[in-house]
Scaffold this motif. Sequence first.
Motif, PDB file in Angstrom:
ATOM      1  N   TRP A  47      -7.573  13.932   1.605  1.00 28.61           N
ATOM      2  CA  TRP A  47      -8.166  13.569   0.430  1.00 28.61           C
ATOM      3  C   TRP A  47      -7.830  13.618  -0.372  1.00 28.61           C
ATOM      4  O   TRP A  47      -6.741  14.175  -1.513  1.00 28.61           O
ATOM      5  CB  TRP A  47      -9.104  15.392   1.156  1.00 28.61           C
ATOM      6  N   ASP A  48      -8.633  13.293  -0.643  1.00 24.44           N
ATOM      7  CA  ASP A  48      -8.834  12.904  -2.101  1.00 24.44           C
ATOM      8  C   ASP A  48     -10.138  12.104  -2.581  1.00 24.44           C
ATOM      9  O   ASP A  48     -10.969  11.158  -2.620  1.00 24.44           O
ATOM     10  CB  ASP A  48      -7.954  11.073  -2.560  1.00 24.44           C
ATOM     11  N   LYS A  51     -11.687   8.499  -4.235  1.00 23.91           N
ATOM     12  CA  LYS A  51     -11.598   7.433  -4.166  1.00 23.91           C
ATOM     13  C   LYS A  51     -13.205   7.438  -3.135  1.00 23.91           C
ATOM     14  O   LYS A  51     -13.881   6.181  -3.544  1.00 23.91           O
ATOM     15  CB  LYS A  51     -10.650   7.255  -2.900  1.00 23.91           C
ATOM     16  N   PRO A  52     -13.942   8.371  -2.808  1.00 20.77           N
ATOM     17  CA  PRO A  52     -13.320   9.674  -2.070  1.00 20.77           C
ATOM     18  C   PRO A  52     -12.680   9.097  -0.511  1.00 20.77           C
ATOM     19  O   PRO A  52     -13.920   8.076   0.191  1.00 20.77           O
ATOM     20  CB  PRO A  52     -14.993  10.573  -1.945  1.00 20.77           C
ATOM     21  N   GLU A  53     -11.845   9.804  -0.212  1.00 20.08           N
ATOM     22  CA  GLU A  53     -11.521   9.708   1.578  1.00 20.08           C
ATOM     23  C   GLU A  53     -11.044  11.524   1.669  1.00 20.08           C
ATOM     24  O   GLU A  53     -10.516  11.112   1.095  1.00 20.08           O
ATOM     25  CB  GLU A  53     -10.271   8.589   1.040  1.00 20.08           C
ATOM     26  N   LYS A  55      -9.417  12.794   5.300  1.00 19.10           N
ATOM     27  CA  LYS A  55      -9.190  12.810   6.714  1.00 19.10           C
ATOM     28  C   LYS A  55      -8.820  14.479   7.249  1.00 19.10           C
ATOM     29  O   LYS A  55      -8.272  15.145   6.415  1.00 19.10           O
ATOM     30  CB  LYS A  55      -7.888  12.167   7.278  1.00 19.10           C
ATOM     31  N   GLU A 242     -11.053  11.054  13.260  1.00 20.51           N
ATOM     32  CA  GLU A 242     -11.617   9.876  12.440  1.00 20.51           C
ATOM     33  C   GLU A 242     -12.225   8.768  12.807  1.00 20.51           C
ATOM     34  O   GLU A 242     -13.232   8.392  11.831  1.00 20.51           O
ATOM     35  CB  GLU A 242     -11.051   9.796  11.077  1.00 20.51           C
ATOM     36  N   THR A 263     -18.069  11.576  12.413  1.00 20.99           N
ATOM     37  CA  THR A 263     -17.016  11.367  12.384  1.00 20.99           C
ATOM     38  C   THR A 263     -16.201  12.210  13.740  1.00 20.99           C
ATOM     39  O   THR A 263     -17.404  13.752  13.813  1.00 20.99           O
ATOM     40  CB  THR A 263     -14.854  10.779  11.735  1.00 20.99           C
ATOM     41  N   ARG A 462     -18.444  11.266   6.126  1.00 22.51           N
ATOM     42  CA  ARG A 462     -17.359  10.257   5.422  1.00 22.51           C
ATOM     43  C   ARG A 462     -17.617   8.708   4.188  1.00 22.51           C
ATOM     44  O   ARG A 462     -16.551   8.894   4.161  1.00 22.51           O
ATOM     45  CB  ARG A 462     -16.170   9.732   6.278  1.00 22.51           C
ATOM     46  N   THR A 463     -18.762   8.518   4.573  1.00 23.73           N
ATOM     47  CA  THR A 463     -19.198   7.078   3.475  1.00 23.73           C
ATOM     48  C   THR A 463     -20.532   6.848   4.456  1.00 23.73           C
ATOM     49  O   THR A 463     -20.926   7.676   5.032  1.00 23.73           O
ATOM     50  CB  THR A 463     -18.297   5.997   4.418  1.00 23.73           C
ATOM     51  N   HIS A 468     -19.724   1.963   0.775  1.00 28.04           N
ATOM     52  CA  HIS A 468     -18.752   3.146   0.809  1.00 28.04           C
ATOM     53  C   HIS A 468     -18.544   3.269  -1.044  1.00 28.04           C
ATOM     54  O   HIS A 468     -19.331   4.501  -1.532  1.00 28.04           O
ATOM     55  CB  HIS A 468     -16.854   3.129   0.830  1.00 28.04           C
ATOM     56  N   LYS A 472     -19.373   7.262  -2.691  1.00 24.28           N
ATOM     57  CA  LYS A 472     -18.672   7.736  -4.264  1.00 24.28           C
ATOM     58  C   LYS A 472     -20.055   7.581  -5.323  1.00 24.28           C
ATOM     59  O   LYS A 472     -19.932   8.783  -5.653  1.00 24.28           O
ATOM     60  CB  LYS A 472     -18.858   6.303  -4.481  1.00 24.28           C
TER      61      LYS A 472
END
Length: 635
Positions: A47-48, A51-53, A55, A242, A263, A462-463, A468, A472
């Motif tokens: 994860w981050d 970005k956001p991302e 998994k 995902e 997801t 997730r988005t 995206h 964010k």
Amino acid sequence: MSNYHIKHLEEYYQVYRKSVREPENFWEEIAEEHFMWQKKWDKVLSWDFSKPEVKWFGGAQLNITENCIDRHLPTRGDKTAILFEPNNPNDPAEHITYNQLHDRVNQFANVLKSQGITKGDRVCIYLPMIPELAIATLACARIGAIHSVVFAGFSATALSTRINDSDCKIVITSDGSYRGSKTIDLKGIVDEALESCPGIKNVLVAKRINTDIHMEAGRDQWLQPLLEEASTVCKAEVMNAEDPLFILYTSGSTGKPKGMVHTTAGYMVYTAYTFKNIFQYKENDVYWCTADIGWITGHSYILYGPLTNGATTVLFEGVPSYPDFGRFWEIVEKHKVNQFYTAPTAIRALAKQGVELVEKYDLSSLKVLGSVGEPINEEAWHWYNDNVGKKKSPIVDTWWQTETGGIMISPIPFVTPTKPTYATLPFIGIQPALMDEEGQELKGNQVDGRLCIKFPWPSMARTIWGNHQRYKDTYFSAYENKYFTGDGALRDEVGYYRITGRVDDVIIVSGHNLGTAPIEDAVNEHPAVAESAIVGFPHDIKGNALYGYVILKDFGETRDHNNLRKEINQMITESIGPIAKLDKIQFTVGLPKTRSGKIMRRILRKIASKDTSNLGDTSTLLNPEVVQEIMDNVL
């Protein structure tokens, strides 16, 4: 060691500590022990938030319907999976077993394939609360199509916006729907919506109310004959952890609705785990959530959460007021419901009717009561606790969002001591943070601020579909490395959380931050008041002043309204302080609400501010006619 079913407070703290200190190990254990995987994950979490991302269970392969249906067949094949209670109480209920659900989902999945639907295609489902809605949703998941369920009360405009935004290929609808004593022409709404949806090639129509409807040649087909010809065998599509499972639209505070993307793997694990614990579900219980599958509550806690646990879940087509306001309690008695999950709006409406309609029925089967959709006010909490739960069924006041996918803060019944108006403690694995205006985290107890989450949880969206950057900007830009919920909250002396309302419902009056929820609670304590909504409006001296819209229990009674206004302000003064008194109190017959029961405060703010030039699309409201009535009587 399994932490799957928490049974006492000490265990909650132990499991919670583990879930926060070693989140990867914790969720890996839950995922490994309780689900069917085609292939295990390479990495539990990456994860981050910048970005956001995010998994979860990266590299794993599975199909959620195998976890909802197939794996139960050897042991629970003849158990009722879905218990359908129709709109008309004289029509028989339908018990769909896990074996039957398996066959019907496969047939529907094969029909979708015959219409050219493949993995990754978007399917719009616009159906009433009938078995076809649940089955169509699961059929999409079976073949890896992404379902986008649109609540079958939305207008043609709202429907076409959602179809076009996610570029759906097909619409599944019905000839119409029952709503209490009324019927609604769903197919007509779909026809109107599709005038501006060039991407839709096929429409499948379920028969429900048997009316004559227009069927567009080459586009529209009756569903039933197609299902009858379809095979009951359909191999589940292998999905990556995902891969998107569904898109669900939530109205943005500005303009265009946001298509939240959920997801597969993390959503499955989290909804299953929360369902098991927050409702303390046991093998032969009958569980009933009164929401519509068109909302996240229905996705997570009518379908996926219950079915992954092999539960019996009630699907109710009707409304709480038909044929009278005792309908909910009649169903509880009839099906011996053990867990009952509904919205404060419904509880307040039922409380207004008095207790005679509750006392008529045997509610002794109830073990757990739930509340969802908004913070429950104290008066409604006590009414629910005293009259429905008879003080023996704990109330789980659950806080979560479309974006979170599953319940985030909630008591666990018979584990967490409850406290009216408090969602109490974070669920396992959830790491809340309260932030101040400067972006600093507020440590310790007895603080209030903006509610953020500082670590990813498996079921988070997730988005936003196709945007995206908006995802964010909306959720990850206000506070660095944190998900911002948009809600304010306070943490009391023992660490319990109380949601104080949307931050945009926090009104600064003479330099004081006032959350609307506590003021509304105070107003609603008045014996003559049924419901209220508080908004701010511009004031020359204070910056903002408070405007109250108040529904009386008996609107036609001859009480002196000026006296009532004084009494209401006196109660606010006693509860919160004179700073929170209302400058204006307008008595009204209703409040503009979305179909899920949320009060549209944006509209009320504009009316209070005498700025009614652009109220936006009010056609999707449950009661659009009330807007004019409020405007005509504005103070």
